[in-house]
Design a protein around this motif. Structure first.
Motif, PDB file in Angstrom:
ATOM      1  N   THR A 119     -12.232  60.719  46.127  1.00  0.00           N
ATOM      2  CA  THR A 119     -11.441  59.914  45.196  1.00  0.00           C
ATOM      3  C   THR A 119     -12.284  58.744  44.728  1.00  0.00           C
ATOM      4  OG1 THR A 119      -9.366  60.504  46.309  1.00  0.00           O
ATOM      5  CG2 THR A 119      -9.334  58.566  44.897  1.00  0.00           C
ATOM      6  N   LEU A 120     -12.402  58.596  43.425  1.00  0.00           N
ATOM      7  CA  LEU A 120     -13.195  57.515  42.854  1.00  0.00           C
ATOM      8  C   LEU A 120     -12.275  56.492  42.208  1.00  0.00           C
ATOM      9  CD1 LEU A 120     -15.919  59.677  41.050  1.00  0.00           C
ATOM     10  CD2 LEU A 120     -16.030  58.698  43.350  1.00  0.00           C
ATOM     11  N   ASP A 121     -12.434  55.229  42.570  1.00  0.00           N
ATOM     12  CA  ASP A 121     -11.642  54.166  41.944  1.00  0.00           C
ATOM     13  C   ASP A 121     -12.406  53.661  40.728  1.00  0.00           C
ATOM     14  OD1 ASP A 121     -10.030  52.118  41.188  1.00  0.00           O
ATOM     15  OD2 ASP A 121      -9.917  51.167  43.160  1.00  0.00           O
ATOM     16  N   LEU A 122     -11.884  53.941  39.546  1.00  0.00           N
ATOM     17  CA  LEU A 122     -12.569  53.574  38.302  1.00  0.00           C
ATOM     18  C   LEU A 122     -12.241  52.168  37.842  1.00  0.00           C
ATOM     19  CD1 LEU A 122     -12.191  56.874  36.239  1.00  0.00           C
ATOM     20  CD2 LEU A 122     -14.033  56.184  37.785  1.00  0.00           C
ATOM     21  N   GLY A 123     -11.235  51.548  38.446  1.00  0.00           N
ATOM     22  CA  GLY A 123     -10.864  50.202  38.040  1.00  0.00           C
ATOM     23  C   GLY A 123     -10.481  50.167  36.566  1.00  0.00           C
ATOM     24  N   TRP A 124     -10.996  49.145  35.863  1.00  0.00           N
ATOM     25  CA  TRP A 124     -10.642  48.995  34.447  1.00  0.00           C
ATOM     26  C   TRP A 124     -11.394  49.970  33.537  1.00  0.00           C
ATOM     27  CZ3 TRP A 124      -6.644  46.951  32.171  1.00  0.00           C
ATOM     28  CH2 TRP A 124      -5.865  46.036  32.890  1.00  0.00           C
ATOM     29  N   SER A 125     -12.207  50.834  34.142  1.00  0.00           N
ATOM     30  CA  SER A 125     -12.822  51.908  33.356  1.00  0.00           C
ATOM     31  C   SER A 125     -11.846  53.060  33.148  1.00  0.00           C
ATOM     32  CB  SER A 125     -14.087  52.428  34.055  1.00  0.00           C
ATOM     33  OG  SER A 125     -15.066  51.438  34.141  1.00  0.00           O
ATOM     34  N   TYR A 126     -10.776  53.067  33.949  1.00  0.00           N
ATOM     35  CA  TYR A 126      -9.864  54.207  33.852  1.00  0.00           C
ATOM     36  C   TYR A 126      -9.250  54.377  32.454  1.00  0.00           C
ATOM     37  CZ  TYR A 126      -6.283  57.611  34.448  1.00  0.00           C
ATOM     38  OH  TYR A 126      -5.517  58.737  34.268  1.00  0.00           O
ATOM     39  N   PRO A 127      -8.781  53.301  31.796  1.00  0.00           N
ATOM     40  CA  PRO A 127      -8.238  53.494  30.444  1.00  0.00           C
ATOM     41  C   PRO A 127      -9.219  54.150  29.479  1.00  0.00           C
ATOM     42  CG  PRO A 127      -7.594  51.356  31.283  1.00  0.00           C
ATOM     43  CD  PRO A 127      -8.585  51.913  32.262  1.00  0.00           C
ATOM     44  N   LEU A 128     -10.521  53.909  29.672  1.00  0.00           N
ATOM     45  CA  LEU A 128     -11.522  54.558  28.820  1.00  0.00           C
ATOM     46  C   LEU A 128     -11.531  56.066  29.064  1.00  0.00           C
ATOM     47  CD1 LEU A 128     -14.493  52.033  29.178  1.00  0.00           C
ATOM     48  CD2 LEU A 128     -12.832  52.204  27.307  1.00  0.00           C
ATOM     49  N   LEU A 129     -11.436  56.452  30.333  1.00  0.00           N
ATOM     50  CA  LEU A 129     -11.360  57.880  30.660  1.00  0.00           C
ATOM     51  C   LEU A 129     -10.090  58.488  30.083  1.00  0.00           C
ATOM     52  CD1 LEU A 129     -12.341  60.406  32.248  1.00  0.00           C
ATOM     53  CD2 LEU A 129     -10.935  59.604  34.152  1.00  0.00           C
ATOM     54  N   ALA A 130      -8.981  57.758  30.209  1.00  0.00           N
ATOM     55  CA  ALA A 130      -7.711  58.252  29.682  1.00  0.00           C
ATOM     56  C   ALA A 130      -7.788  58.445  28.174  1.00  0.00           C
ATOM     57  CB  ALA A 130      -6.577  57.285  30.033  1.00  0.00           C
ATOM     58  N   ALA A 131      -8.410  57.491  27.484  1.00  0.00           N
ATOM     59  CA  ALA A 131      -8.547  57.611  26.030  1.00  0.00           C
ATOM     60  C   ALA A 131      -9.411  58.814  25.663  1.00  0.00           C
ATOM     61  CB  ALA A 131      -9.149  56.332  25.455  1.00  0.00           C
ATOM     62  N   LEU A 132     -10.507  59.017  26.396  1.00  0.00           N
ATOM     63  CA  LEU A 132     -11.381  60.164  26.151  1.00  0.00           C
ATOM     64  C   LEU A 132     -10.619  61.471  26.360  1.00  0.00           C
ATOM     65  CD1 LEU A 132     -14.172  61.412  25.616  1.00  0.00           C
ATOM     66  CD2 LEU A 132     -14.655  61.161  28.073  1.00  0.00           C
ATOM     67  N   LEU A 133      -9.848  61.527  27.432  1.00  0.00           N
ATOM     68  CA  LEU A 133      -9.073  62.730  27.727  1.00  0.00           C
ATOM     69  C   LEU A 133      -8.035  63.000  26.645  1.00  0.00           C
ATOM     70  CD1 LEU A 133      -7.724  63.992  31.049  1.00  0.00           C
ATOM     71  CD2 LEU A 133      -6.040  63.504  29.280  1.00  0.00           C
ATOM     72  N   MET A 134      -7.337  61.964  26.206  1.00  0.00           N
ATOM     73  CA  MET A 134      -6.298  62.147  25.195  1.00  0.00           C
ATOM     74  C   MET A 134      -6.895  62.592  23.864  1.00  0.00           C
ATOM     75  SD  MET A 134      -3.423  61.589  26.715  1.00  0.00           S
ATOM     76  CE  MET A 134      -2.355  61.561  25.292  1.00  0.00           C
ATOM     77  N   VAL A 135      -7.991  61.969  23.456  1.00  0.00           N
ATOM     78  CA  VAL A 135      -8.625  62.327  22.188  1.00  0.00           C
ATOM     79  C   VAL A 135      -9.167  63.748  22.253  1.00  0.00           C
ATOM     80  CG1 VAL A 135     -10.543  61.826  20.635  1.00  0.00           C
ATOM     81  CG2 VAL A 135      -9.155  59.954  21.538  1.00  0.00           C
TER      82      VAL A 135
END
Length: 318
Positions: free
Chosen positions: A143-159
């Protein structure tokens, strides 16, 4: 499980019942599809078929979700995000078929809206819905804690997901049929994780797709348009975020990935070598130009979607 099955049936029923009225309204608005003349010749017969039909299953999805689950921050977030992407698609469709602007929204407008909503989804999931910022790596137990990088991953996934579903929507019943199986898989994942609301949302999504196929399977009486394809991608992407299966989604929705990769590889090959890898991309058109009937191509991809959804579920059990 019973609630999820009821949500599926209710969404399918509402979509089927509303179908004739919505299709009639779209016809009155002259919201007919313009078919590319550089595609398979048989598609030219589809010119004028009403588009923006994604409104149909979105209505079924929304009604069934709100009837079968409490009006909670989680369910509202899922529905608002799905409708947010649908509105981007609706604006694009409207400019193309109602206002007769061939390119619809400018690419920067469309992508900008998708990125913004993806970032919002990541922040809301992380801070408001209790999802946190941990990323689970399948098959490793890490399990990796991305911290405030997580929203960037979420945006990439959604797009990525919304545009991959958009590319997949090219044949009668293709995107709706594939998403039906991916949504059913996510319903099972949510049930196993005891996420009742997400299980109901996934089941209602599957039901909406099932009902839509009554009018969208060949020969289609209505197309979903970007209104529908972007909404489907958003719903699947949000399910991946909330069930913490972001890295399993490429397997569960493997057909979306294959379709998107076929476009990327086709463009790269042509620019680098001047040669095309496929007769036409996305990949479903390659099979059509190879002589396969449209229904055969669609059923083949449906079977592939079932296999990959099952593979994704298996990965989660290891």
């Amino acid at each position: 499980m019973a609630e999820a099955l009821k949500a599926l049936g209710l969404a399918a029923g509402i979509t089927i019942i509303l179908g004739p009225a919505v299709i009639a309204i779209l016809k009155r608005l002259k919201a007919g599809q313009t078919v590319r003349d550089d595609g398979p010749r048989r598609h030219l017969a589809k010119t004028g078929t009403p588009t923006m039909g994604g409104i149909l299953f979105l209505t079924g999805l929304t009604a069934a979700s709100l009837v079968m689950a409490p009006v909670s921050p989680l369910m509202l977030s899922a529905l608002i995000l799905t409708w947010g992407y649908a509105l981007i698609g609706l604006a694009d469709d409207g400019l193309k078929v109602v206002c007769h602007r061939p390119l619809g929204l400018y690419a920067r407008q469309k992508l900008g809206g998708q990125v913004f909503l993806g970032l919002v989804a990541g922040v809301v999931a992380m801070l408001w819905l209790g999802r946190g910022s941990a990323l689970q790596v399948p098959l490793t137990g890490l399990t990796l804690d991305l911290g405030w990088s997580y929203p960037l991953l979420a945006a990439l996934l959604m797009v990525a997901t919304t545009n991959a579903v958009n590319l997949t929507d090219g044949l009668d019943g293709l995107a709706a049929g594939i998403t039906l199986w991916v949504a059913l898989a996510y319903g099972l994942i949510a049930l196993a994780a005891e996420q009742r609301e997400m299980a109901i949302f996934a089941a209602a999504l599957a039901g909406g797709c099932l009902g839509f196929l009554a009018y969208n399977f060949h020969p289609a009486k209505v197309f979903m348009g970007d209104t529908g394809s972007l909404a489907l991608g958003a719903a699947i992407g949000f399910l991946a975020i909330m069930t913490r299966t972001e890295l399993v989604l490429p397997v569960l929705g493997g057909v979306y990935v294959i379709e998107a990769l076929s476009v990327i590889l086709q463009v790269a090959s042509f620019r680098l070598t001047g040669r095309r890898l496929f007769r036409m991309s996305p990949l479903h058109h390659h099979f059509e130009l190879a002589g396969w009937p449209e229904t055969r191509v669609v059923l083949f991809f449906w079977v592939l979607a079932i296999v990959l959804a099952a593979a994704g579920l298996y990965v989660l059990t290891i």
